[in-house]
Design an enzyme around this catalytic site. Structure first.
Site, mmCIF file in Angstrom:
data_model
loop_
_atom_site.group_PDB
_atom_site.id
_atom_site.type_symbol
_atom_site.label_atom_id
_atom_site.label_comp_id
_atom_site.label_asym_id
_atom_site.label_seq_id
_atom_site.Cartn_x
_atom_site.Cartn_y
_atom_site.Cartn_z
ATOM 1 N N SER A 43 0.836 -1.191 0.000
ATOM 2 C CA SER A 43 0.000 0.000 0.000
ATOM 3 C C SER A 43 0.879 1.253 0.000
ATOM 4 O O SER A 43 1.674 1.439 -0.913
ATOM 5 C CB SER A 43 -0.952 -0.047 1.204
ATOM 6 O OG SER A 43 -1.971 0.924 1.082
ATOM 7 N N HIS A 55 -7.230 -5.946 -0.001
ATOM 8 C CA HIS A 55 -6.147 -4.981 0.186
ATOM 9 C C HIS A 55 -5.201 -5.542 1.238
ATOM 10 O O HIS A 55 -5.555 -5.651 2.412
ATOM 11 C CB HIS A 55 -6.709 -3.630 0.635
ATOM 12 C CG HIS A 55 -5.708 -2.529 0.645
ATOM 13 N ND1 HIS A 55 -5.270 -1.906 -0.506
ATOM 14 C CD2 HIS A 55 -5.026 -1.948 1.670
ATOM 15 C CE1 HIS A 55 -4.388 -0.977 -0.197
ATOM 16 N NE2 HIS A 55 -4.206 -0.983 1.115
ATOM 17 N N ASP A 84 -9.690 -5.622 -4.258
ATOM 18 C CA ASP A 84 -9.174 -4.560 -3.399
ATOM 19 C C ASP A 84 -10.213 -3.442 -3.325
ATOM 20 O O ASP A 84 -10.542 -2.812 -4.330
ATOM 21 C CB ASP A 84 -7.852 -4.025 -3.956
ATOM 22 C CG ASP A 84 -7.111 -3.115 -2.993
ATOM 23 O OD1 ASP A 84 -7.783 -2.375 -2.251
ATOM 24 O OD2 ASP A 84 -5.868 -3.157 -2.983
#
Length: 297
Positions: free
Chosen positions: A103, A265, A237
């Site tokens: 991320s 995610h 995601d």
């Protein structure tokens, strides 16, 4: 073998844990927004190290046992976080390493590869994004409205109520989860309690990364990355839709894309085996032979 150390850099200290054997290729794991080293599960790290890799995970600024700033007042930006990654390599006597970012950690790794390519042997970008070249005219899909509403309707907890903070972290884990799998609430809650217990300031941990000063968009420079790159993204995601990963794989020359069909995610334990296999293959030492997709262009 595991060992811990505190890396002292100008104006901050970073807590680092190492797995594996000295001399093996170094893999530095960079966690995402507001996440401490526990975002990289100990078993995940141990299994990666068992593939003859020296694995380093660390608490980024404002998380875990590393230096914290007052809530709402971080004194760094993403370039500062990228310099932290390089500083950790310096402290461990590592000239260059394989960077794996999740991320926001993937954004940090991209900036490291753009500014210090000599220190980055390979990139693995998990659940990450290149951002938009012009934020005023976005081309990548935003976080879906349904997800934004769920986040909006679950306000931050009272920071002094550690049980409530842990439950908020469980909520985030559930929101990040993929599709077609049972959510392991017990494991999530156990990890959440550990995150809260070891945080120097849990409010800073969960807020300051959202307040970092913006940096100039770097998407337009991705074509200049010559670092072998692997992109891993979940098909489900809910924060950064799959198109963000696809954009990275298209715009970084020679990058290879792996889509996790049930992934959300982050990394679900159900995806650890294929992801570890992909990372080990991608970080294979030159003397063992690197596949053509991972060769420097």
């Amino acid at each position: 073998m595991r060992e811990t150390t505190t890396v002292r850099l100008p104006g901050r200290e970073l807590f680092v844990e190492a797995f594996g054997t000295q001399g093996d290729p170094v893999v530095l794991l960079v966690a995402g927004t507001g996440a401490c080293m526990l975002d990289w599960d100990r078993e995940f790290c141990a299994r990666l190290a068992a593939g003859r890799r020296r694995v380093l995970r660390y608490d980024g600024r404002d998380t875990g046992r590393s230096t914290t700033c007052p809530p709402g007042s971080p004194d760094y930006d993403l370039h500062g976080l990228a310099s932290d990654a390089i500083g950790i390599l310096d402290a461990h006597g590592v000239g260059a390493a394989h960077l794996v970012g999740l991320s926001q950690g993937g954004a940090v790794c991209q900036l490291a590869a753009l500014t210090r390519p000599d220190r980055v042997t390979s990139l693995t970008l998990v659940s990450s994004s290149p951002g938009d070249a012009d934020p005023e005219r976005p081309t990548l899909p935003p976080t879906p409205l349904e997800t934004r509403l769920e986040l909006h309707n679950a306000p931050w907890p009272q920071w002094s109520d550690h049980a409530a903070v842990a439950e908020y972290l469980v909520f985030l884990d559930r929101l990040h989860a993929g599709a077609g799998r049972d959510f392991d609430e017990d494991s999530s809650r156990d990890r959440a309690r550990k995150v809260v217990e070891r945080a120097g300031n849990i409010e800073s941990s969960l807020t300051n990364h959202y307040y970092v000063e913006p940096v100039a968009p770097w998407r337009g420079h991705l074509a200049g990355i010559r670092t072998p790159t692997l992109v891993i993204h979940g098909a489900h995601d809910r924060l950064l839709p799959l198109e963000h990963g696809l954009a990275l794989s298209r715009e970084i020359p020679g990058a290879r894309m792996t889509t996790l069909p049930l992934g959300g995610h982050g990394l679900d334990p159900g995806d650890w085996a294929p992801v570890i296999s992909e990372i080990l293959d991608h970080t294979r030492p030159l003397e063992e032979g690197i596949h053509s997709h991972a060769a420097v262009r």
